[in-house]
Motif scaffolding. Structure first.
Motif, PDB file in Angstrom:
ATOM      1  N   MET A 108     -21.956   1.331  -3.313  1.00 44.89           N
ATOM      2  CA  MET A 108     -20.632   1.743  -3.785  1.00 44.89           C
ATOM      3  C   MET A 108     -20.269   1.009  -5.079  1.00 44.89           C
ATOM      4  N   LYS A 109     -20.613  -0.291  -5.142  1.00 42.61           N
ATOM      5  CA  LYS A 109     -20.326  -1.054  -6.352  1.00 42.61           C
ATOM      6  C   LYS A 109     -21.146  -0.517  -7.528  1.00 42.61           C
ATOM      7  N   PHE A 110     -22.405  -0.172  -7.255  1.00 41.94           N
ATOM      8  CA  PHE A 110     -23.257   0.361  -8.314  1.00 41.94           C
ATOM      9  C   PHE A 110     -22.687   1.675  -8.832  1.00 41.94           C
ATOM     10  N   PHE A 111     -22.242   2.532  -7.914  1.00 37.22           N
ATOM     11  CA  PHE A 111     -21.681   3.822  -8.311  1.00 37.22           C
ATOM     12  C   PHE A 111     -20.424   3.631  -9.155  1.00 37.22           C
ATOM     13  N   SER A 112     -19.583   2.683  -8.789  1.00 38.88           N
ATOM     14  CA  SER A 112     -18.368   2.429  -9.564  1.00 38.88           C
ATOM     15  C   SER A 112     -18.682   1.870 -10.943  1.00 38.88           C
ATOM     16  N   TYR A 113     -19.788   1.150 -11.049  1.00 41.37           N
ATOM     17  CA  TYR A 113     -20.140   0.503 -12.315  1.00 41.37           C
ATOM     18  C   TYR A 113     -20.751   1.483 -13.309  1.00 41.37           C
ATOM     19  N   TYR A 114     -21.618   2.393 -12.815  1.00 38.06           N
ATOM     20  CA  TYR A 114     -22.328   3.316 -13.710  1.00 38.06           C
ATOM     21  C   TYR A 114     -21.946   4.782 -13.504  1.00 38.06           C
ATOM     22  N   ARG A 115     -21.055   5.063 -12.535  1.00 40.76           N
ATOM     23  CA  ARG A 115     -20.572   6.416 -12.270  1.00 40.76           C
ATOM     24  C   ARG A 115     -21.690   7.361 -11.832  1.00 40.76           C
ATOM     25  N   MET A 116     -22.753   6.827 -11.248  1.00 41.85           N
ATOM     26  CA  MET A 116     -23.825   7.629 -10.662  1.00 41.85           C
ATOM     27  C   MET A 116     -24.520   6.801  -9.606  1.00 41.85           C
ATOM     28  N   SER A 117     -25.287   7.452  -8.740  1.00 45.88           N
ATOM     29  CA  SER A 117     -25.962   6.742  -7.665  1.00 45.88           C
ATOM     30  C   SER A 117     -27.152   5.946  -8.194  1.00 45.88           C
ATOM     31  N   TYR A 118     -27.612   5.013  -7.378  1.00 41.26           N
ATOM     32  CA  TYR A 118     -28.750   4.181  -7.755  1.00 41.26           C
ATOM     33  C   TYR A 118     -30.001   5.035  -7.940  1.00 41.26           C
ATOM     34  N   THR A 119     -30.191   6.036  -7.072  1.00 38.14           N
ATOM     35  CA  THR A 119     -31.356   6.910  -7.165  1.00 38.14           C
ATOM     36  C   THR A 119     -31.330   7.718  -8.459  1.00 38.14           C
ATOM     37  N   SER A 120     -30.178   8.289  -8.778  1.00 37.93           N
ATOM     38  CA  SER A 120     -30.046   9.070 -10.008  1.00 37.93           C
ATOM     39  C   SER A 120     -30.256   8.196 -11.231  1.00 37.93           C
ATOM     40  N   PHE A 121     -29.771   6.979 -11.175  1.00 41.64           N
ATOM     41  CA  PHE A 121     -29.915   6.061 -12.301  1.00 41.64           C
ATOM     42  C   PHE A 121     -31.386   5.770 -12.578  1.00 41.64           C
ATOM     43  N   ASN A 122     -32.171   5.559 -11.534  1.00 38.40           N
ATOM     44  CA  ASN A 122     -33.602   5.296 -11.716  1.00 38.40           C
ATOM     45  C   ASN A 122     -34.327   6.522 -12.263  1.00 38.40           C
ATOM     46  N   ILE A 123     -33.935   7.717 -11.809  1.00 38.02           N
ATOM     47  CA  ILE A 123     -34.531   8.945 -12.332  1.00 38.02           C
ATOM     48  C   ILE A 123     -34.231   9.073 -13.825  1.00 38.02           C
ATOM     49  N   LEU A 124     -33.007   8.749 -14.203  1.00 34.92           N
ATOM     50  CA  LEU A 124     -32.614   8.827 -15.609  1.00 34.92           C
ATOM     51  C   LEU A 124     -33.391   7.837 -16.463  1.00 34.92           C
ATOM     52  N   LEU A 125     -33.530   6.615 -15.981  1.00 39.23           N
ATOM     53  CA  LEU A 125     -34.291   5.611 -16.735  1.00 39.23           C
ATOM     54  C   LEU A 125     -35.736   6.048 -16.937  1.00 39.23           C
ATOM     55  N   THR A 126     -36.315   6.636 -15.915  1.00 36.43           N
ATOM     56  CA  THR A 126     -37.697   7.103 -16.011  1.00 36.43           C
ATOM     57  C   THR A 126     -37.820   8.247 -17.020  1.00 36.43           C
ATOM     58  N   ALA A 127     -36.818   9.114 -17.060  1.00 36.76           N
ATOM     59  CA  ALA A 127     -36.869  10.283 -17.941  1.00 36.76           C
ATOM     60  C   ALA A 127     -36.821   9.900 -19.414  1.00 36.76           C
ATOM     61  N   VAL A 128     -36.126   8.812 -19.746  1.00 37.83           N
ATOM     62  CA  VAL A 128     -35.941   8.459 -21.160  1.00 37.83           C
ATOM     63  C   VAL A 128     -36.737   7.234 -21.573  1.00 37.83           C
ATOM     64  N   GLN A 129     -37.535   6.667 -20.673  1.00 40.89           N
ATOM     65  CA  GLN A 129     -38.197   5.397 -20.978  1.00 40.89           C
ATOM     66  C   GLN A 129     -39.183   5.505 -22.136  1.00 40.89           C
ATOM     67  N   ASP A 130     -39.777   6.672 -22.339  1.00 42.07           N
ATOM     68  CA  ASP A 130     -40.742   6.822 -23.433  1.00 42.07           C
ATOM     69  C   ASP A 130     -40.074   6.956 -24.791  1.00 42.07           C
ATOM     70  N   ASN A 146     -33.344  -2.437 -24.219  1.00 43.81           N
ATOM     71  CA  ASN A 146     -32.501  -2.439 -23.027  1.00 43.81           C
ATOM     72  C   ASN A 146     -31.341  -1.461 -23.224  1.00 43.81           C
ATOM     73  N   ASN A 147     -31.372  -0.345 -22.493  1.00 43.32           N
ATOM     74  CA  ASN A 147     -30.358   0.687 -22.685  1.00 43.32           C
ATOM     75  C   ASN A 147     -29.290   0.698 -21.601  1.00 43.32           C
ATOM     76  N   ILE A 148     -29.276  -0.334 -20.753  1.00 47.42           N
ATOM     77  CA  ILE A 148     -28.282  -0.409 -19.680  1.00 47.42           C
ATOM     78  C   ILE A 148     -26.874  -0.424 -20.259  1.00 47.42           C
ATOM     79  N   VAL A 149     -26.699  -1.083 -21.379  1.00 43.34           N
ATOM     80  CA  VAL A 149     -25.381  -1.191 -21.990  1.00 43.34           C
ATOM     81  C   VAL A 149     -24.849   0.185 -22.393  1.00 43.34           C
TER      82      VAL A 149
END
Length: 319
Positions: free
Chosen positions: A1-23, A28-31
């Motif tokens: 819940m804290k992660f969702f409030s911080y990034y406005r998406m779930s932890y699973t979705s966040f990892n999928i997004l990072l993988t999609a744009v990593q190339d 560090n694009n977390i910011v």
């Protein structure tokens, strides 16, 4: 819940997004995701992440470009079929434009100064009943109208020329004989009625047939209003003026739209999201003259909705 409030998406979705744009992103694009999700200024992120403001600005720019380029072909395909959930046959979406507040661009005069008395750029979007955008146009002057922006947009030009991947005219449901109707997009009073754009009937003293059409159009068109509301509620950077260059503002807005679609697909539909009040301002309707062909199509739909083939049992209780 804290992660969702911080990034406005779930932890699973966040990892999928990072993988999609990593190339495409080598730092560090977390910011960047924190910036889009909360709308924090570069100054506040400087103290939170201990990075220079210029560095953060460049990270946001590179990440937003990567998000758009990597996700647009997957999460924003053009709509080419009608949606049965709208109860509006041959409807492939609804269109609307919203003012996105920006810092006054240098040497721009009053080009971006809108009728609400603030500087803005226009986000023109077509949405479907899943509250996802199927096409967007960003960067028009805040002083321009929806109809003119649409005519000059790439999507509008392709639509009028018949070069979009949409089916040809067909008979409406339950009709065995009649006139074939083209696939259409629903707009508001700011758009001109044409072969592919239907706006409501004007004035108040309307016949029952026209009032039923306006209700059915309004009911189907609410999907684009909800989409903008969910977008602004999910990615809070759009709730404040963008204090960046005009070029970077356009990049940020496009990244927000494709991220909105991405989150809707992976995190599902939350009913509370559709109840969010949109803080983005509507476009100002100006005098727009419809085509004869468009008016004929609108009249045909109006008669169809009051016929046994096209009526729904609750429509007369809503007008």
């Amino acid at each position: 819940m804290k992660f969702f409030s911080y990034y406005r998406m779930s932890y699973t979705s966040f990892n999928i997004l990072l993988t999609a744009v990593q190339d495409e992103v080598y730092h560090n694009n977390i910011v960047s995701y924190r910036y889009l999700a909360t709308g924090n200024s570069f100054a506040s992120l400087h103290f939170e992440y201990l990075l220079g403001q210029t560095t953060i600005r460049e990270i946001v720019r590179d990440t937003c470009i990567a998000i758009w380029e990597c996700l647009v072909s997957i999460y924003m395909p053009p709509k080419n079929t009608d949606d049965k959930r709208t109860n509006f046959p041959n409807c492939i979406g609804a269109i609307d434009g919203k003012h996105i507040k920006i810092k006054k661009p240098a040497s721009s005069g009053s080009e971006f100064f809108n009728y609400k008395c603030f500087f803005s750029t226009v986000l023109l979007g077509v949405a479907n009943s899943d509250y996802c955008f199927t096409s967007i146009e960003v960067g028009a002057y805040g002083s321009a109208s929806d109809s003119n922006i649409f005519k000059k947009s790439k999507f509008g030009s392709l639509l009028e020329k018949g070069q979009l991947n949409i089916p040809g005219p067909t008979l409406l449901p339950n009709e065995e004989t009649g006139t074939v109707m083209p696939f259409i997009i629903l707009g508001d009073e700011a758009f001109a009625t044409s072969e592919h754009i239907l706006r409501p009937y004007p004035s108040k003293n309307l016949s029952v047939t026209k009032r039923v059409f306006n209700y059915r159009r309004s009911r189907a068109r609410r999907m684009v209003e909800c989409s903008f509301g969910i977008l602004a509620g999910k990615l809070r950077i759009l709730n404040r003026p963008l204090d960046t260059s005009l070029e970077l503002s356009d990049i940020i807005i496009k990244a927000c739209c494709i991220l909105h679609n991405f989150i809707r697909k992976h995190d599902g539909v939350c009913f509370e999201d559709s109840l969010y009040e949109c803080h983005l301002d509507n476009m100002y309707p100006v005098g727009t003259r419809g085509t004869v062909r468009g008016i004929h199509i609108r009249d045909y739909f109006a008669k169809y909705f009051t016929s046994p083939q096209g009526t729904v049992h609750w429509q007369y209780d809503k007008i």
